[in-house]
Write a protein that holds these residues in place. Structure first.
Motif, PDB file in Angstrom:
ATOM      1  N   LEU A 154      -1.483 -13.527 127.062  1.00 16.73           N
ATOM      2  CA  LEU A 154      -0.730 -13.082 128.203  1.00 16.73           C
ATOM      3  C   LEU A 154      -1.769 -13.399 129.268  1.00 16.73           C
ATOM      4  CD1 LEU A 154       1.105 -10.243 127.291  1.00 16.73           C
ATOM      5  CD2 LEU A 154       2.021 -12.681 127.359  1.00 16.73           C
ATOM      6  N   ILE A 155      -3.253 -13.131 129.165  1.00 18.90           N
ATOM      7  CA  ILE A 155      -3.852 -13.343 130.382  1.00 18.90           C
ATOM      8  C   ILE A 155      -4.270 -14.738 130.707  1.00 18.90           C
ATOM      9  CG2 ILE A 155      -6.295 -13.016 129.274  1.00 18.90           C
ATOM     10  CD1 ILE A 155      -6.808 -10.772 131.377  1.00 18.90           C
ATOM     11  N   SER A 156      -3.844 -15.607 129.719  1.00 17.82           N
ATOM     12  CA  SER A 156      -4.376 -17.046 129.762  1.00 17.82           C
ATOM     13  C   SER A 156      -3.331 -17.687 130.725  1.00 17.82           C
ATOM     14  CB  SER A 156      -4.604 -17.845 128.394  1.00 17.82           C
ATOM     15  OG  SER A 156      -3.305 -17.762 127.870  1.00 17.82           O
ATOM     16  N   ARG A 157      -2.366 -17.072 131.191  1.00 14.89           N
ATOM     17  CA  ARG A 157      -1.183 -17.585 131.750  1.00 14.89           C
ATOM     18  C   ARG A 157      -0.305 -18.487 131.238  1.00 14.89           C
ATOM     19  NH1 ARG A 157      -4.304 -18.718 137.453  1.00 14.89           N
ATOM     20  NH2 ARG A 157      -5.089 -16.514 138.106  1.00 14.89           N
ATOM     21  N   PRO A 158      -0.014 -18.506 130.088  1.00 15.65           N
ATOM     22  CA  PRO A 158       0.828 -19.532 129.417  1.00 15.65           C
ATOM     23  C   PRO A 158       2.117 -20.034 130.202  1.00 15.65           C
ATOM     24  CG  PRO A 158       1.113 -17.371 128.297  1.00 15.65           C
ATOM     25  CD  PRO A 158       0.208 -17.242 129.237  1.00 15.65           C
ATOM     26  N   ALA A 159       2.584 -21.029 129.726  1.00 16.28           N
ATOM     27  CA  ALA A 159       3.727 -21.285 130.285  1.00 16.28           C
ATOM     28  C   ALA A 159       4.891 -21.090 129.310  1.00 16.28           C
ATOM     29  CB  ALA A 159       3.953 -23.018 130.545  1.00 16.28           C
ATOM     30  N   PHE A 160       4.647 -21.141 128.037  1.00 17.93           N
ATOM     31  CA  PHE A 160       5.441 -20.851 126.873  1.00 17.93           C
ATOM     32  C   PHE A 160       4.780 -20.219 125.632  1.00 17.93           C
ATOM     33  CE2 PHE A 160       4.249 -25.112 126.557  1.00 17.93           C
ATOM     34  CZ  PHE A 160       3.692 -25.307 125.251  1.00 17.93           C
ATOM     35  N   LEU A 161       5.736 -19.395 125.098  1.00 18.02           N
ATOM     36  CA  LEU A 161       4.869 -18.909 123.596  1.00 18.02           C
ATOM     37  C   LEU A 161       4.994 -19.534 122.426  1.00 18.02           C
ATOM     38  CD1 LEU A 161       5.205 -15.125 124.395  1.00 18.02           C
ATOM     39  CD2 LEU A 161       3.045 -16.460 125.064  1.00 18.02           C
ATOM     40  N   LEU A 162       4.258 -19.695 121.518  1.00 18.18           N
ATOM     41  CA  LEU A 162       4.376 -20.232 120.037  1.00 18.18           C
ATOM     42  C   LEU A 162       4.084 -19.092 119.317  1.00 18.18           C
ATOM     43  CD1 LEU A 162       3.197 -23.870 120.679  1.00 18.18           C
ATOM     44  CD2 LEU A 162       5.548 -23.089 120.602  1.00 18.18           C
ATOM     45  N   LEU A 163       5.075 -18.630 118.378  1.00 18.98           N
ATOM     46  CA  LEU A 163       4.584 -17.678 117.417  1.00 18.98           C
ATOM     47  C   LEU A 163       4.917 -17.863 116.030  1.00 18.98           C
ATOM     48  CD1 LEU A 163       6.844 -14.895 119.355  1.00 18.98           C
ATOM     49  CD2 LEU A 163       4.441 -15.489 119.787  1.00 18.98           C
ATOM     50  N   ASP A 164       3.875 -18.088 115.301  1.00 16.18           N
ATOM     51  CA  ASP A 164       3.778 -18.521 113.882  1.00 16.18           C
ATOM     52  C   ASP A 164       3.676 -17.128 113.273  1.00 16.18           C
ATOM     53  OD1 ASP A 164       3.699 -19.572 111.643  1.00 16.18           O
ATOM     54  OD2 ASP A 164       1.743 -21.021 112.054  1.00 16.18           O
ATOM     55  N   GLU A 165       4.707 -16.762 112.668  1.00 18.48           N
ATOM     56  CA  GLU A 165       5.050 -15.397 111.911  1.00 18.48           C
ATOM     57  C   GLU A 165       3.835 -14.371 112.269  1.00 18.48           C
ATOM     58  OE1 GLU A 165       6.568 -15.320 108.231  1.00 18.48           O
ATOM     59  OE2 GLU A 165       6.210 -17.738 108.039  1.00 18.48           O
ATOM     60  N   PRO A 166       3.749 -14.045 113.634  1.00 17.33           N
ATOM     61  CA  PRO A 166       2.715 -12.999 114.078  1.00 17.33           C
ATOM     62  C   PRO A 166       2.715 -11.509 113.567  1.00 17.33           C
ATOM     63  CG  PRO A 166       4.180 -13.535 116.012  1.00 17.33           C
ATOM     64  CD  PRO A 166       4.484 -14.473 114.620  1.00 17.33           C
ATOM     65  N   PHE A 167       4.023 -11.342 113.227  1.00 16.73           N
ATOM     66  CA  PHE A 167       4.339  -9.928 112.801  1.00 16.73           C
ATOM     67  C   PHE A 167       4.255  -9.609 111.307  1.00 16.73           C
ATOM     68  CE2 PHE A 167       7.643 -11.025 115.869  1.00 16.73           C
ATOM     69  CZ  PHE A 167       6.736 -10.716 117.088  1.00 16.73           C
ATOM     70  N   SER A 168       4.084 -10.586 110.397  1.00 16.52           N
ATOM     71  CA  SER A 168       4.194 -10.552 108.760  1.00 16.52           C
ATOM     72  C   SER A 168       3.166  -9.723 108.125  1.00 16.52           C
ATOM     73  CB  SER A 168       3.933 -12.041 108.323  1.00 16.52           C
ATOM     74  OG  SER A 168       2.864 -12.692 108.648  1.00 16.52           O
TER      75      SER A 168
END
Length: 220
Positions: A154-168
């Motif tokens: 978030l601190i990198s100022r993204p324009a969008f998020l790509l989530l590759d099973e980050p909760f698994s």
């Protein structure tokens, strides 16, 4: 061809391996929305993220374009696409402190050094880790590491998020907490989100459109 000036447009993207089509996606993800690609391992979910992020393995072939806020980023260098990436593992730098991990990802225009530290400390507080700036990542629990990874993205100022099973890799309680934290922060920042998962609970928690690989699109 004209596209919305906001959001992430996946325009007719098709990914193949050895001539066999793995998946095909055509969808506009508006700000604050989540598109979930759901399917088993080997179905091309993570490969789609790699194509959008600009680091596709050359073993795969892909066609189609990706637009971010109306701009075609398909040929843009990966580091200039402003993709916020979260993976199964937090991938924290072990030789840096927790705060150092965040400062590393921070845009260079944030100066001086005291301001960079202040913003990193606030980002940690925003994910429930106030006072963790000087901690060694190896001393953190799995859930805390996941929160640091989110704060760093978030601190990198993204324009969008790509989530590759980050909760698994989280247990049930921490998994639910982390899902809420990720999706709430994405909405607060008006970010479009692409989640890939094989877990139906994760897909339903995203509260958006679900594309099951090889199936029709189903709104949830």
């Amino acid at each position: 061809m004209s596209y919305a000036s906001t959001g992430l447009k996946i325009d007719g993207v098709r990914i193949t391996l050895d001539g066999r089509e793995l998946l095909a996606v055509d969808h506009l993800i508006n700000p604050k929305e989540v598109l979930t690609i759901m399917g088993p391992s080997g179905s091309g979910k993570s490969t789609l993220l790699a194509y959008i992020g600009g680091f596709l393995d050359p073993a795969f072939e892909a066609k189609g374009d990706v637009y971010c806020s109306g701009m075609n980023i398909t040929q843009v260098k990966p580091q200039e696409r402003r993709a916020g990436l979260l993976f199964q593992d937090p991938l924290l730098f072990p030789h840096m402190s927790v705060g150092g991990n965040l400062v590393f990802a921070m845009p260079a225009d944030i100066q001086p050094k005291t301001e960079r530290r202040g913003q990193a400390e606030q980002a940690l507080a925003d994910v429930g880790l106030e006072g963790f700036f000087d901690r060694d990542p190896e001393t953190l629990s799995g859930g805390q590491k996941a929160r640091v990874a989110l704060a760093r993205v978030l601190i990198s100022r993204p324009a969008f998020l790509l989530l590759d099973e980050p909760f698994s890799k989280l247990d049930a309680d921490r998994r639910a907490q982390m899902r809420d934290l990720v999706f709430e922060n994405a909405k607060r920042r008006s970010l479009p989100v692409l989640l890939v998962t094989h877990d139906r609970e994760d897909a339903l928690a995203a509260n958006g459109t679900i594309i099951e690989v090889g199936s029709q699109i189903a709104g949830q």
